[in-house]
Scaffold this motif. Structure first.
Motif, short mmCIF file in Angstrom:
data_model
loop_
_atom_site.label_atom_id
_atom_site.label_comp_id
_atom_site.label_asym_id
_atom_site.label_seq_id
_atom_site.Cartn_x
_atom_site.Cartn_y
_atom_site.Cartn_z
N HIS A 167 0.87 -1.09 0.15
CA HIS A 167 -0.05 0.09 -0.07
C HIS A 167 0.83 1.31 0.00
N GLU A 168 0.32 2.29 -0.60
CA GLU A 168 1.25 3.53 -0.59
C GLU A 168 1.72 3.87 0.75
N ARG A 169 1.22 3.69 1.92
CA ARG A 169 1.31 4.27 2.93
C ARG A 169 2.47 3.17 3.84
N ASP A 170 2.83 2.22 3.16
CA ASP A 170 3.70 1.13 3.70
C ASP A 170 5.08 1.70 3.77
N ALA A 171 5.82 1.23 4.56
CA ALA A 171 7.32 1.08 4.46
C ALA A 171 7.83 -0.19 4.84
N ILE A 172 9.36 -0.63 4.51
CA ILE A 172 9.81 -1.60 4.76
C ILE A 172 11.06 -1.15 5.46
N ILE A 173 11.21 -1.76 6.74
CA ILE A 173 12.32 -1.75 7.52
C ILE A 173 13.22 -2.94 7.48
#
Length: 390
Positions: A24-30
């Motif tokens: 989703h466009e509000r995701d991030a991966i850390i």
């Protein structure tokens, strides 16, 4: 990537699983640099929390470095940012989030129909904590997908160790909220049941908030010693009567404030109610063991406050509600509104008021996670808190 995966009751394995991706466009991966095993993870390990599925990735105390950001999260995060990830997933825009009630976010639980059936209304999505709270993959892994990442993060500075910052994800704000909910006054005795990681943070939070006396209750020597080191008076419930000791310390009046940092798996030293709970639980007639709740209601000073950060999962029995009502007690509960407290607690860490790393007894590679679940659960090798390094 490698991750700790739940396969059934007391069956956690370090498996190879697909890397997370932006969904989703509000995701991030850390990229995870440190994660931890929480006491509430043990409720999953022993399968006291429903709706777990084989293959679920565990973990909700996580921090690391941002390696990928969705298009709608780029105003708040960028690749290379160092972040702690709260265990509560928050949209930041619903009515509850606007009020600071982040643990009951109205949008982040993608299985809100399950939560509504169980609780009457949905609560927030949580990382790695069953499909009742969204079925999200947890952070005991090399990488973590963070939904609503523009809101669900705490940016932290360089130059401070992971060990000092990691517990902003859960146990430090959980212990802090438990103490804040008590509305502590300088004349108060605060009794804390359970000297595990959350209890230790609650003890130190109560001291920082100015309690006259803090009393810590447990039976594990290492935990009691850690509480004493903070300045608490201790009670070993296996050798002493908790009620008699607390009344003796308070001229027979009882503590004004009581904190349940134990939750659904309460132990007791051969009391009738503890044996009753064990029998009811074995026959699947009761899910949780509420010995601590009963004891707090009985011993708390009239017009006092009970604060319950300890996790409860379902149904409890034989609660002395008449005593609760007639004594005029106030109960305050809830999963932690992590982001409500994070700025203040980060400041306190930076100023040296508290170093949350005191609670760490074991630091291990992720691959040893399954073994450390058992060590932590069985309180072996002096284990109080485990940090894992992917």
């Amino acid at each position: 990537m490698r991750a700790l995966v739940w396969h059934g009751t007391q069956d956690v394995r370090c498996d190879s699983v697909p890397d997370p991706e932006i969904e989703h466009e509000r995701d991030a991966i850390i990229k995870v640099t440190s994660c931890a095993i929480c006491g509430s993870d043990l409720h999953l390990f022993d399968h006291f929390i429903p709706t777990m599925k084989s293959g679920d990735i565990l973990g909700h105390e996580t921090m690391g470095e941002v390696v990928e950001v969705g298009s709608a999260a780029k105003s708040k995060l960028k690749v290379g940012d160092r972040v702690v990830i709260p265990f509560t997933i928050i949209c930041g825009a619903c009515d509850q989030c606007k009020r600071g009630n982040f643990s009951v976010c109205e949008r982040s639980n993608r299985n809100k129909h399950l939560a509504a059936k169980a609780f009457g209304h949905t609560t927030a999505g949580l990382f790695g904590y069953s499909h009742l709270t969204g079925g999200y993959a947890g952070g005991q892994a090399e990488y973590l997908r963070v939904p609503f990442a523009d809101a669900t993060h705490i940016k932290v500075p360089q130059g401070i160790s992971d060990e000092k910052l990691l517990f902003l994800s859960d146990i430090f704000p959980t212990g802090w909220q438990a103490a804040v909910q008590c509305d502590i006054e300088p004349t108060d005795t605060v009794a804390v049941w359970g000297c595990g990681p959350v209890g230790q943070m609650a003890i130190r939070s109560a001291i920082l908030l100015g309690a006259k006396q803090v009393v810590a209750i447990d039976r594990v020597p290492e935990r009691l010693s850690m509480a004493e080191a903070a300045g608490a008076t201790t009670i070993n419930f296996e050798t002493d009567s908790v009620i008699e000791r607390l009344n003796a310390m308070t001229a027979g009046k009882g503590p004004e404030k009581c904190i349940d940092a134990v939750g659904l798996e309460a132990h007791a030293a051969g009391t009738v109610d503890a044996m009753y709970d064990r029998a009811k639980q074995a026959m699947m007639l009761e899910t949780d063991r509420p010995h601590v709740l009963r004891e707090m209601i009985y011993v708390c000073r009239p017009a006092g406050t009970l604060s319950v950060p300890g996790v409860y999962g379902g149904l409890i029995d034989k609660i002395p509600f008449g005593a609760l009502m007639n004594k005029g007690l106030t109960i305050r509960t809830g999963q932690t509104h992590v982001n409500r407290w994070s700025d203040d607690l980060l400041r306190r860490i930076e100023e040296g008021q508290i170093d949350p790393s005191f609670v760490i007894t074991h630091t291990e590679p992720l691959e040893r996670g399954p073994e450390m679940y058992k060590t932590f659960r069985d309180k072996q090798d002096g284990c109080i808190k485990v940090v894992l390094k992917p």
